[in-house]
Design a protein around this motif. Structure first.
Motif, short mmCIF file in Angstrom:
data_model
loop_
_atom_site.label_atom_id
_atom_site.label_comp_id
_atom_site.label_asym_id
_atom_site.label_seq_id
_atom_site.Cartn_x
_atom_site.Cartn_y
_atom_site.Cartn_z
N VAL A 169 43.77 45.97 36.41
CA VAL A 169 43.02 44.78 36.77
C VAL A 169 43.95 43.61 37.11
O VAL A 169 43.72 42.88 38.08
N ALA A 170 45.01 43.45 36.32
CA ALA A 170 45.87 42.27 36.47
C ALA A 170 47.04 42.49 37.42
O ALA A 170 47.58 41.52 37.97
N VAL A 171 47.45 43.75 37.60
CA VAL A 171 48.64 44.01 38.40
C VAL A 171 48.34 44.83 39.65
O VAL A 171 48.62 44.40 40.78
N VAL A 172 47.76 46.02 39.46
CA VAL A 172 47.56 46.94 40.59
C VAL A 172 46.63 46.35 41.64
O VAL A 172 46.92 46.43 42.84
N LYS A 173 45.53 45.75 41.22
CA LYS A 173 44.57 45.19 42.18
C LYS A 173 45.22 44.11 43.04
O LYS A 173 45.03 44.08 44.26
N ASN A 174 46.00 43.25 42.42
CA ASN A 174 46.68 42.21 43.18
C ASN A 174 47.77 42.78 44.08
O ASN A 174 47.99 42.29 45.20
N LYS A 175 48.43 43.81 43.61
CA LYS A 175 49.50 44.43 44.39
C LYS A 175 48.96 45.05 45.68
O LYS A 175 49.56 44.89 46.76
N PHE A 176 47.82 45.75 45.57
CA PHE A 176 47.28 46.44 46.74
C PHE A 176 46.26 45.61 47.50
O PHE A 176 45.87 45.96 48.61
N GLY A 177 45.76 44.53 46.90
CA GLY A 177 44.93 43.58 47.63
C GLY A 177 43.49 43.99 47.87
O GLY A 177 42.82 43.38 48.71
N TYR A 178 42.97 44.98 47.16
CA TYR A 178 41.55 45.32 47.35
C TYR A 178 40.68 44.40 46.49
O TYR A 178 41.09 43.96 45.42
N ASP A 179 39.49 44.09 46.99
CA ASP A 179 38.62 43.12 46.31
C ASP A 179 37.51 43.86 45.55
O ASP A 179 36.37 43.95 45.99
N ASP A 180 37.89 44.40 44.40
CA ASP A 180 36.92 45.01 43.48
C ASP A 180 36.36 43.86 42.64
O ASP A 180 36.91 43.51 41.60
N THR A 181 35.26 43.27 43.11
CA THR A 181 34.79 41.98 42.59
C THR A 181 34.75 41.92 41.08
O THR A 181 35.29 41.01 40.47
N TRP A 201 43.19 44.47 24.24
CA TRP A 201 43.16 43.65 25.46
C TRP A 201 43.54 42.21 25.14
O TRP A 201 44.33 41.59 25.87
N SER A 202 43.01 41.68 24.06
CA SER A 202 43.27 40.28 23.70
C SER A 202 44.74 40.05 23.37
O SER A 202 45.32 39.03 23.75
N VAL A 203 45.35 41.00 22.66
CA VAL A 203 46.78 40.87 22.33
C VAL A 203 47.63 40.92 23.59
O VAL A 203 48.54 40.10 23.79
N ILE A 204 47.34 41.88 24.46
CA ILE A 204 48.11 42.01 25.70
C ILE A 204 47.95 40.77 26.56
O ILE A 204 48.94 40.24 27.11
N GLU A 205 46.73 40.27 26.67
CA GLU A 205 46.47 39.08 27.49
C GLU A 205 47.18 37.85 26.90
O GLU A 205 47.74 37.03 27.64
N ALA A 206 47.17 37.72 25.58
CA ALA A 206 47.84 36.59 24.95
C ALA A 206 49.35 36.64 25.19
O ALA A 206 49.99 35.61 25.44
N LEU A 207 49.92 37.84 25.13
CA LEU A 207 51.35 37.99 25.39
C LEU A 207 51.69 37.76 26.86
O LEU A 207 52.75 37.19 27.18
N HIS A 208 50.80 38.19 27.75
CA HIS A 208 51.07 38.12 29.18
C HIS A 208 50.77 36.74 29.77
O HIS A 208 51.52 36.23 30.60
N ARG A 209 49.65 36.13 29.31
CA ARG A 209 49.22 34.87 29.91
C ARG A 209 49.25 33.68 28.96
O ARG A 209 48.98 32.57 29.37
#
Length: 454
Positions: free
Chosen positions: A347-359, A293-301
Motif C-alpha cells: 500500500v505504501a511503497v509498491v502502489k506508489n512505485k508502479f503508479g496504479y490508482d487502487d483507490t 500495522w500501527s507499529v510499522i506506521e509509527a516507525l515509518h511515518r
C-alpha cells in the motif's frame, strides 16, 4: 408317570404352537433391527447447528450492508459517498437474484466437473424444505436452503469488494453489468474448484476454510486489473483525494470485524469446537494485525493513524480467512502481523512505485493479504506450530498445494476479468464523463447528495 395319548397330543400341539410363534417372531425381530439400523444411518439435523448457521448468514450479510458500504463510503470524498453505498446495495440485490437463478447450480449443482457445478440446480431445481446439505461431520446435515443462503452472502460481498479499486470514476451501469458477468464466469467456477467435493483445487488438497482464494484473492486480482483498465482518478497525484469521514470508515470496519465471525466461524457449518477455533483466531489474528500495522506506521511515518489501524484490522481478517479453521490462536497472531507488514509495503511503497490508482487499496489488502493468508495456512497448520494438521503433516507439500491454488485463482481471475472489463467497456462504457467525475457521482449518477450543509 405314564401319559395318556390325549395328554401327549395336547403337549405336542403346545410345543408346535410355541415353535410357530418363535418362527413368526423372526421377521418381526428382523424388521425392528432393520428399522434401528436405518435410524442409526439417517442424517442428523441439530437445531443448534441450524440456528448458528442462520445467524452466521445474517452476520455475513451485515458485513456488506452496512459494513463494507460504510467502510468504503467514509474513504471516498463526500461528493461520491452515496455512489459507493448505492453500488454495494445494488450489487447485493443483483447477486442474490443471480445466485438463485443459476449461481448456486454453477457452484454447487452436483456436477462431476472439476471446474463448475453444472445445470442440475438451475432455479434451485430439486431444492425443498426437506432437502439437506452435508457438513464436515459424517451423518450431520443442515437444511439446504440455509446452506444456499450462507453461500449466497459470500457471493454478494466478493464483487462488492472490487468496486473500491475504481471508486469515484465508474459508471453505475458498468458496475451492474460487470457484476453479473464476473460472478458468472469467475466467482462461481472458483468457488466450485475450491469448495465443492468434485472441485479441482478441493481434490488437490488446498486448504481454504472461509474464502482466502475464493473471496479475497479473487476480488483483489479483479480489483488490480480493473483499476488499471479504468484508469486513474482525475487529479490523482495532484489534488487532495483524502477520505471524507474516517469516523464512518471506523464504524464500517468495526461492523466488518463483527460480521467476520459469521464469515469464519460459520464456515465450520456446525456449532462445534471447529467453529470455536475459527472464532478465537478471528479475534487474535486481527488483534495482531492492528498492532503490527500501527507499529510499522509509527516507525515509518512517525504517527500511528486511525486509517492505518483499520487497514490492519481488515488485513488481519483477510489473512486469517483461509487459515482460521486449521491454525492455532498464537499462530494466527503471527500470521496477522506478517500480513499487516506485507500489505503495508504494497500500500505504501509498491502502489506508489508502479503508479496504479487502487483507490481503496483492494488489491493491496485483500489481494495481497489473501495470498499471504493462503500460503501461511500451509505453514501454520503444522501441529508443531499449534495447528490442527496430522502428525505426518508436511509444510513443503502443503505449501506447494497452496501455491498452486493461488496461481490458479490469480491466472483465471486475471485473464477472465480483463476480458470482462473490455466487454463491459464496449457495451456501456466504464467511465463517466470528466465533468461528471468533477461534480461527483452522487449527483450525476443518482441525483442526490450525501450531505446538505445549511
Amino acid at each position: 408317570m405314564r401319559l395318556s395319548s390325549i395328554e401327549i397330543a395336547k403337549r405336542m400341539a403346545g410345543a408346535g404352537a410355541l415353535a410357530l410363534a418363535a418362527f413368526a417372531a423372526v421377521p418381526a425381530f428382523a424388521q425392528e433391527a432393520a428399522e434401528t439400523a436405518a435410524e442409526a444411518a439417517a442424517p442428523v439435523m441439530d437445531k443448534g447447528d441450524v440456528a448458528w448457521m442462520m445467524t452466521s448468514t445474517l452476520l455475513v450479510l451485515f458485513m456488506t450492508l452496512p459494513g463494507l458500504a460504510l467502510f468504503y463510503g467514509g474513504l471516498v470524498r463526500a461528493k461520491n459517498a452515496l455512489s459507493v453505498l448505492m453500488q454495494c446495495t445494488m450489487i447485493a440485490a443483483v447477486v442474490m437474484v443471480v445466485w438463485v437463478l443459476w449461481g448456486y447450480s454453477f457452484a454447487f449443482g452436483g456436477g462431476t466437473s472439476p471446474f463448475w457445478g453444472g445445470f442440475g440446480k438451475l432455479f434451485l431445481s430439486g431444492v425443498t424444505m426437506d432437502s439437506t446439505a452435508a457438513t464436515f461431520t459424517d451423518g450431520v446435515v443442515i437444511p439446504e436452503y440455509v446452506f444456499i443462503c450462507f453461500q449466497m452472502t459470500f457471493a454478494v460481498i466478493t464483487p462488492a469488494l472490487i468496486v473500491g479499486a475504481f471508486a469515484e470514476r465508474i459508471k453505475f451501469s458498468a458496475v451492474v453489468l460487470f457484476t453479473v458477468l464476473w460472478v458468472t464466469f469467475v466467482y462461481f467456477p472458483v468457488a466450485h474448484m475450491v469448495w465443492d467435493g468434485s472441485g479441482y483445487l478441493f481434490n488437490l488438497g488446498a486448504l481454504d476454510f472461509a474464502g482466502g482464494t475464493v473471496v479475497h484473492i479473487n476480488a483483489g486480482i479483479a480489483a488490480l486489473v480493473g483499476c488499471m483498465i479504468v484508469g486513474k482518478r482525475s487529479g490523482y497525484g495532484k489534488d487532495i483525494l483524502a477520505p471524507h469521514s474516517m469516523t464512518l470508515t471506523m464504524v464500517g470496519g468495526s461492523i466488518l470485524w463483527v460480521g467476520w465471525f459469521g464469515f469464519n466461524a460459520g464456515s465450520n457449518l456446525e456449532a462445534t469446537g471447529g467453529a470455536a477455533l475459527a472464532m478465537i483466531n478471528t479475534f487474535t489474528a486481527t488483534a495482531g494485525a492492528i498492532i503490527g500495522w500501527s507499529v510499522i506506521e509509527a516507525l515509518h511515518r512517525g504517527k500511528a493513524s486511525m486509517l492505518g489501524a483499520v487497514s490492519g484490522l481488515v488485513a488481519g481478517l483477510v489473512a486469517v480467512t483461509p487459515a482460521c479453521g486449521s491454525v492455532g490462536p498464537v499462530g494466527a497472531i503471527v500470521l496477522g502481523a506478517i500480513a499487516s507488514a506485507v500489505c503495508y509495503f504494497f500500500v505504501a511503497v509498491v502502489k506508489n512505485k508502479f503508479g496504479y490508482d487502487d483507490t481503496l487499496d483492494v488489491f493491496g489488502i485483500h489481494g495481497v493479504g489473501g495470498i499471504v493468508g493462503a500460503l501461511g495456512t500451509g505453514i501454520f497448520t503444522a501441529p508443531w506450530l499449534g495447528g490442527t494438521g496430522a502428525d505426518d503433516f508436511s509444510i513443503a507439500s502443503q505449501l506447494w498445494v497452496q501455491f498452486v491454488a493461488v496461481l490458479v485463482t490469480v491466472a483465471w481471475c486475471g485473464v477472465v476479468s480483463a476480458i470482462l472489463y473490455k466487454l463491459v467497456d464496449a457495451i456501456v462504457g466504464l467511465r463517466p464523463e470528466k465533468e461528471a467525475e468533477t461534480q461527483g457521482l452522487d449527483l450525476t449518477s443518482h441525483g442526490e447528495a450525501a450531505y446538505h450543509y445549511s
